[in-house]
Design an enzyme around this catalytic site. Sequence first.
Site, mmCIF file in Angstrom:
data_model
loop_
_atom_site.group_PDB
_atom_site.id
_atom_site.type_symbol
_atom_site.label_atom_id
_atom_site.label_comp_id
_atom_site.label_asym_id
_atom_site.label_seq_id
_atom_site.Cartn_x
_atom_site.Cartn_y
_atom_site.Cartn_z
ATOM 1 N N ILE A 83 0.831 -1.203 0.000
ATOM 2 C CA ILE A 83 0.000 0.000 0.000
ATOM 3 C C ILE A 83 0.864 1.252 0.000
ATOM 4 O O ILE A 83 0.637 2.190 -0.765
ATOM 5 C CB ILE A 83 -0.943 0.021 1.220
ATOM 6 N N LYS A 113 0.555 -7.062 9.596
ATOM 7 C CA LYS A 113 -0.792 -7.322 9.074
ATOM 8 C C LYS A 113 -1.163 -8.800 8.988
ATOM 9 O O LYS A 113 -2.329 -9.125 8.771
ATOM 10 C CB LYS A 113 -0.928 -6.704 7.679
ATOM 11 N N LYS A 124 -10.702 -5.999 9.527
ATOM 12 C CA LYS A 124 -10.520 -6.946 10.631
ATOM 13 C C LYS A 124 -10.623 -6.258 11.989
ATOM 14 O O LYS A 124 -10.658 -6.915 13.031
ATOM 15 C CB LYS A 124 -9.187 -7.672 10.484
ATOM 16 N N VAL A 126 -6.633 -6.735 0.125
ATOM 17 C CA VAL A 126 -6.099 -6.075 -1.060
ATOM 18 C C VAL A 126 -5.576 -7.130 -2.025
ATOM 19 O O VAL A 126 -4.641 -7.861 -1.717
ATOM 20 C CB VAL A 126 -4.983 -5.081 -0.682
ATOM 21 N N GLY A 147 -3.537 -8.842 -4.726
ATOM 22 C CA GLY A 147 -2.210 -8.643 -5.291
ATOM 23 C C GLY A 147 -1.175 -8.158 -4.304
ATOM 24 O O GLY A 147 -0.003 -8.081 -4.646
#
Length: 476
Positions: free
Chosen positions: A157, A231, A273, A311, A313
């Site tokens: 990101i 994450k 989440k 997300v 990819g």
Amino acid sequence: MGKSKDRTLVIGAGSTGKHITLKLLEKENPSKIPIAFLDDDPEKQSMTLLDLPIYGPLNHLEEIITLQNISSIIIAIPSLLPEKREAILNVAQDKQIGCQEAPNVEELLLQKKKVFDLHAISFETLLKREPVSLDTQLLTEKVKNKTILITGAGGSIGSEICRQLIQYQPEKLLLLGHGENSIYEIHQELQGIDTETSLIQIIADIRDRQKITEIIRNYRPDIIYHTAAHKHVPLMEHNPHEAVMNNILGTQCVGEIASQFGVESFVMVSSDKAVNPTNVMGATKRLCEMVVQRLSSTSQTKFSSVRFGNVLGSRGSVIPLFRKQILAGGPVTVTDPRMTRYFMTIKEAASLVLQASSLANGGEIFVLDMGKAVKIADLARNLIELSGYSLSDIPIEYTGIRDGEKLYEELLLDSEVQKKQIYPKIYVGKTYYQDFEDLDDVIENFNTWSPEVLRSRLLSIANHIDLPSVSKGVIS
């Protein structure tokens, strides 16, 4: 007006690469235009084949993509080592460009096998919805000539935020990360763009208060995009203390210093989440939202959070895993046939974060309308079929739910839902937390608790947050 043609790099300047390229050149109206070859053989490098240049070696792939503005790759080396193939696919994935793998010449000539399509599948095709778009004028007004700090700038990101931000002509981009390789890679990529934006590489830990203070004091960023976080759900289940230190304490550290030095806007990347969390990662993200909203209530800095689903990819997500499994001949593994998730593309995720910073008044949780939740099994099936296979060729195998996972995920609690969109595909839920004692208890005492006690405490706090009010106002 006809479709734009893909500028194609053929990897492999041997017989297969030559044959594939000839076929493309012979086509009357090809969708792919061969631009160059890339090969590891030093004797071929700096030469031409079919009047096209041959570059090399393979580890220069990213440079050649930028140099030649490549939008499509064909792997034409049937004997390519798995680790090299994986490296190519990872670059194609990061660059969001098409990638195909050709069979050998004999199979092509005998028409026994078609090109095995791995990456020439748009993520929008898998999602079956229109992607989110940006208000470019508003973003230009907010970003142009500004100094912007991106934490986690080398991540999926963070790096995409950098790619999009640079289009709006900021004065400086501060690329901050803990891993030197990822920061080096995004810096190298951005350096290949014709821009007057200064690019500054910073290696730092977001928990290092002295270092973060020094960075923000020296560079005085106008906007901070906080994307740095742990994450991975199963990993954080077994490392809850690290999850608290990096996610919660790291967010608090950067946020407090941003407020101290009068940063205009601070946007934190959160997760679906964080809603009714059943795992440590989600619970820490929920508490991060609390940290951000508490700072918002006492600061002139506009603090906000951006919440989105999985997300497509990104590193560690299901699509790269499914692709590897398809490449290996299957099976494709799915935890449970009932499992659903909300999905978005890397570009959409970055777009939402950018748009949020331009819309924020302070304290909001921005949420992307990502359409309906998608069954993971359907996603796997679509990818198998779009890759030219059937379930009899590449079966799906169900492996069981992992630690901390739940079957269904949400983007907003019922009490947060606001029916009116503030921008096409973007909602906002503004919550007011009444009591931060539990949050402070975790921050002050988590190191004295066992992993089991810490996990239990995180989930208890994250699932019992008081949300008495939801903002109904539209941000203008």
